[in-house]
Design a protein around this motif. Sequence first.
Motif, PDB file in Angstrom:
ATOM      1  N   VAL A 155      11.133   6.445  -8.002  1.00  0.00           N
ATOM      2  CA  VAL A 155       9.696   6.419  -7.968  1.00  0.00           C
ATOM      3  C   VAL A 155       8.852   7.612  -8.395  1.00  0.00           C
ATOM      4  CG1 VAL A 155       7.614   5.689  -6.663  1.00  0.00           C
ATOM      5  CG2 VAL A 155       9.716   4.081  -6.906  1.00  0.00           C
ATOM      6  N   ALA A 156       8.239   7.415  -9.456  1.00  0.00           N
ATOM      7  CA  ALA A 156       7.367   8.919  -9.780  1.00  0.00           C
ATOM      8  C   ALA A 156       6.141   8.808  -9.399  1.00  0.00           C
ATOM      9  CB  ALA A 156       7.304   8.663 -11.469  1.00  0.00           C
ATOM     10  N   GLN A 157       5.508   7.669  -8.948  1.00  0.00           N
ATOM     11  CA  GLN A 157       4.269   7.663  -8.441  1.00  0.00           C
ATOM     12  C   GLN A 157       3.905   6.387  -7.648  1.00  0.00           C
ATOM     13  OE1 GLN A 157       2.046   7.299 -12.201  1.00  0.00           O
ATOM     14  NE2 GLN A 157       1.499   9.177 -12.290  1.00  0.00           N
ATOM     15  N   ALA A 158       3.275   6.536  -6.491  1.00  0.00           N
ATOM     16  CA  ALA A 158       2.984   5.565  -5.588  1.00  0.00           C
ATOM     17  C   ALA A 158       1.498   5.507  -4.859  1.00  0.00           C
ATOM     18  CB  ALA A 158       4.101   5.464  -4.638  1.00  0.00           C
ATOM     19  N   ILE A 159       1.113   4.250  -4.712  1.00  0.00           N
ATOM     20  CA  ILE A 159      -0.097   4.321  -3.846  1.00  0.00           C
ATOM     21  C   ILE A 159       0.008   3.322  -2.720  1.00  0.00           C
ATOM     22  CG2 ILE A 159      -2.493   3.189  -4.162  1.00  0.00           C
ATOM     23  CD1 ILE A 159      -2.345   5.765  -5.528  1.00  0.00           C
ATOM     24  N   GLY A 160      -0.696   3.950  -1.519  1.00  0.00           N
ATOM     25  CA  GLY A 160      -0.647   2.864  -0.347  1.00  0.00           C
ATOM     26  C   GLY A 160      -1.797   2.052  -0.278  1.00  0.00           C
ATOM     27  N   ILE A 161      -2.108   0.758   0.275  1.00  0.00           N
ATOM     28  CA  ILE A 161      -3.136   0.434   0.313  1.00  0.00           C
ATOM     29  C   ILE A 161      -3.083  -0.258   1.892  1.00  0.00           C
ATOM     30  CG2 ILE A 161      -4.669  -1.517  -0.430  1.00  0.00           C
ATOM     31  CD1 ILE A 161      -2.644  -1.576  -3.242  1.00  0.00           C
ATOM     32  N   PRO A 162      -3.969   0.573   2.866  1.00  0.00           N
ATOM     33  CA  PRO A 162      -3.883  -0.041   4.138  1.00  0.00           C
ATOM     34  C   PRO A 162      -4.710  -1.229   4.201  1.00  0.00           C
ATOM     35  CG  PRO A 162      -5.048   2.012   3.817  1.00  0.00           C
ATOM     36  CD  PRO A 162      -4.515   1.694   2.523  1.00  0.00           C
ATOM     37  N   LEU A 163      -4.389  -2.231   5.231  1.00  0.00           N
ATOM     38  CA  LEU A 163      -5.168  -3.343   5.344  1.00  0.00           C
ATOM     39  C   LEU A 163      -5.749  -3.381   6.708  1.00  0.00           C
ATOM     40  CD1 LEU A 163      -2.821  -5.808   3.539  1.00  0.00           C
ATOM     41  CD2 LEU A 163      -4.868  -4.349   2.567  1.00  0.00           C
ATOM     42  N   SER A 164      -6.959  -3.963   6.999  1.00  0.00           N
ATOM     43  CA  SER A 164      -7.588  -4.077   8.226  1.00  0.00           C
ATOM     44  C   SER A 164      -8.463  -5.396   8.262  1.00  0.00           C
ATOM     45  CB  SER A 164      -8.172  -2.872   8.677  1.00  0.00           C
ATOM     46  OG  SER A 164      -8.838  -3.250  10.052  1.00  0.00           O
ATOM     47  N   ALA A 165      -8.686  -6.008   9.549  1.00  0.00           N
ATOM     48  CA  ALA A 165      -9.781  -7.101   9.333  1.00  0.00           C
ATOM     49  C   ALA A 165     -10.337  -6.831  10.930  1.00  0.00           C
ATOM     50  CB  ALA A 165      -9.198  -8.319   9.324  1.00  0.00           C
TER      51      ALA A 165
END
Length: 175
Positions: A155-165
């Motif tokens: 993988v050359a690029q990555a994004i993390g998306i944290p979730l909360s409610a």
Amino acid sequence: MSMGFEKIRKSALKDVAEFMCVSARTAPKARGTDNLVIMILDESEKEKIIQRMKKISERDSRPSFLRDAGNIVHADYIVLIGTKSQPLGLNCGFCGKGTCEELKKIKGVCAINSMDLGIAIGSSVSIAGAYHVDNRLMFSIGKAAMEENFFIENVAQAIGIPLSATGKNPFFDRT
């Protein structure tokens, strides 16, 4: 039998995270070529990410990585979306090189792959938004995941998306 909010919250967030992954996978891609790698991190993986983000912060003098590490402590799930750099033979020059072959020689990142990643991320977070789930895009999570070798593929690029409610978005007010 009644169900308490904590159990409802965890179940709903897991469902939303899974729908986000499906949405990213089905997002439009150039030439119909899918170079995405998509996953949901579990608690032990989240802890590894937090520790790596702290190391990156110290090593590279990047205080934002330490801040983000503190934010994701409050995340129930983290959706991780990355792209492999596999030039599509378009020779578009968007990467700054004249041809895809030139880009491959320097092991650069294909701009079209990056655009596909962005479209997939937008599609994914639209699902979180539709369900009013707190989230934030964090390249710091993606970088930490890459350094921790979470991806089987290159993988050359990555994004993390944290979730909360929760009653207050833990990813919004940041110092």
